[in-house]
Scaffold this active site. Structure first.
Site, mmCIF file in Angstrom:
data_model
loop_
_atom_site.group_PDB
_atom_site.id
_atom_site.type_symbol
_atom_site.label_atom_id
_atom_site.label_comp_id
_atom_site.label_asym_id
_atom_site.label_seq_id
_atom_site.Cartn_x
_atom_site.Cartn_y
_atom_site.Cartn_z
ATOM 1 N N ASP A 1 0.686 -1.136 -0.069
ATOM 2 C CA ASP A 1 0.229 -0.018 0.039
ATOM 3 C C ASP A 1 0.783 1.298 -0.124
ATOM 4 O OD1 ASP A 1 -2.355 1.631 0.437
ATOM 5 O OD2 ASP A 1 -1.934 1.893 2.344
ATOM 6 N N ASP B 1 2.097 3.722 -3.483
ATOM 7 C CA ASP B 1 1.955 5.397 -3.613
ATOM 8 C C ASP B 1 3.443 6.196 -3.900
ATOM 9 O OD1 ASP B 1 -0.980 4.976 -2.913
ATOM 10 O OD2 ASP B 1 -0.896 6.902 -1.534
HETATM 11 C C1 IPM Z 1 -5.398 1.493 -1.745
HETATM 12 C C2 IPM Z 1 -6.093 2.330 -0.714
HETATM 13 C C3 IPM Z 1 -6.968 1.295 0.059
HETATM 14 C C4 IPM Z 1 -5.856 0.435 0.648
HETATM 15 C C5 IPM Z 1 -7.848 2.084 1.144
HETATM 16 C C6 IPM Z 1 -8.762 3.174 0.576
HETATM 17 C C7 IPM Z 1 -8.405 1.242 2.248
HETATM 18 O O1 IPM Z 1 -5.310 3.019 -0.122
HETATM 19 O O2 IPM Z 1 -6.091 0.629 -2.623
HETATM 20 O O3 IPM Z 1 -3.959 1.438 -2.003
HETATM 21 O O4 IPM Z 1 -5.336 0.766 1.780
HETATM 22 O O5 IPM Z 1 -5.532 -0.675 0.279
HETATM 23 MG MG MG Z 2 -3.180 2.979 -0.867
#
Ligand code: IPM
Ligand code: MG
Length: 358
Positions: free
Chosen positions: A249, A253
């Site tokens: 996660d 990003d």
């Molecule tokens: C992602 C998002 C989700 C996650 C959230 C919205 C729950 O950040 O798809 O990366 O953490 O998986």
């Molecule tokens: Mg995420």
């Protein structure tokens, strides 16, 4: 062939970007002789507003009756963490991942040639190119472990989130990573925190066993903190990066940011059966919702992944990707990827241009 696609339009900018994507999909259908049937599925904050919960009964069954699921975005401050779990959009997202057994989340992060200038890293680093595939475990680990909150005598309230992984869960995501690497540059970097976590030591031992089965693929272990650093120092070194749910996660990003815009990156979540789920990796951007300002490209590229992986139609996928690259090469920019002085177009116009390029 007629394909049934579940559409989860969702919240914020979700409906706008899904609209543009549907037009592109239909154009591909016209060109190649496929037809599409769209099934609207209510999920997220909009579902809470309409039926009182973010994950209405029957959602998984409805999705399972389709060949693939396309999701715009869900979430927003209106349904924040102070709301009961069944009203929160995130709960629905985790539930659908679990119910459809979408254990493998593929998040490609590539620097598109026309946008090299949008890369926030040093020019030399950008010139080296970025083209990696994050393979994130999606249905296990701390996201799905037992959660507790309880009162202690001396330390006040205390909370725990359990991170658990089984060999079975690690092996199946590991295999996905090695298989993906065989279709790419044949390198797997497995990210863990084996110097601290027991789950990571198990992860590493399973990955080492698998690496022997894929001798044609280069393999390395990378500690998660080092990986975060290498991603901004020398991202060109990575091909396939495989990791557990929460590390994935966070790192995905970071990987998206170094390619210039989170508005450009698609994702696919898949298991061993159908359907898989396709969605942009960005969120619902409530601040710009309904203003024709969102970038539809990440969702359109998610549709390309849908053609490639769910429908096994690579030529159609290539056409969508080429249509996006042409729009960018011709200088069309939504606000998120425009440099100072560049002319900015809206969501609908970007969708229109890509559709015309098909
Ligand atoms: C992602 C998002 C989700 C996650 C959230 C919205 C729950 O950040 O798809 O990366 O953490 O998986
Ligand atoms: Mg995420």
């Amino acid at each position: 062939m007629n394909y049934r696609i579940a559409l989860i339009r969702g919240d914020g900018i979700g409906p706008e970007i899904v609209n543009e994507t549907v037009k592109v999909i239909d154009k591909v259908g016209e060109k190649f002789g496929h037809t599409f049937e769209y099934i609207d599925v209510l999920l997220g904050g909009c579902a809470t507003d309409t039926v009182g919960k973010s994950y209405p009964d029957g959602t998984a069954e409805l999705c399972k009756s389709c060949h693939a699921v396309l999701l715009g975005a869900v979430g927003g401050p209106k349904w924040g963490s102070n709301k009961p779990a069944e009203q929160r959009p995130e709960t629905a997202l985790l539930a659908i991942r679990k119910d459809l057994e979408l254990y493998a989340n593929l998040r490609p992060a590539a620097l598109r040639p026309a946008l090299a200038a949008a890369c926030p890293l040093k020019k030399e680093t950008a010139e080296g190119g970025i083209d990696l595939l994050m393979v994130r475990e999606l249905t296990g680990g701390i996201y799905f472990g037992k959660r507790e909150k309880y009162q202690t005598e001396e330390r006040g309230l205390e909370a725990t989130d359990l991170m658990a992984y089984s060999e079975m869960e690690i092996e199946r995501i590991g295999r996905k990573a090695f298989e993906m690497a065989r279709l790419r540059r044949k390198k797997v970097s497995s990210v863990d925190k084996a110097n601290v976590l027991e789950t990571s030591r198990l992860w590493r031992s399973v990955m080492h066993r698998l690496a022997k089965e894929y001798p044609d693929v280069d393999y390395e272990d990378v500690l998660v903190d080092n990986c975060a650093m290498q991603l901004v120092r020398d991202p060109g070194q990575f091909d396939v990066v495989v990791t557990e749910n929460m590390f994935g996660d966070i790192l995905s990003d970071e990987a998206s940011m170094i390619t210039g815009s989170i508005g450009l990156l698609p994702s696919a979540s898949m298991g061993d059966g159908a359907p898989a789920l396709y969605e942009p990796i960005h969120g619902s951007a409530p601040d710009i919702a309904g203003q024709d300002r969102a970038n539809p490209i990440a969702t359109i590229l998610s549709a390309a992944m849908m053609f490639r992986y769910s429908f096994q139609l690579p030529a159609e996928a290539d056409v969508i990707e080429a249509a996006v690259d042409k729009a960018l090469a011709d200088g069309w920019r939504t606000a998120d990827i425009a440099k100072a002085g560049e002319r900015v177009i809206g969501t609908r116009q970007m969708g229109q241009i890509i559709q015309e390029n098909i």
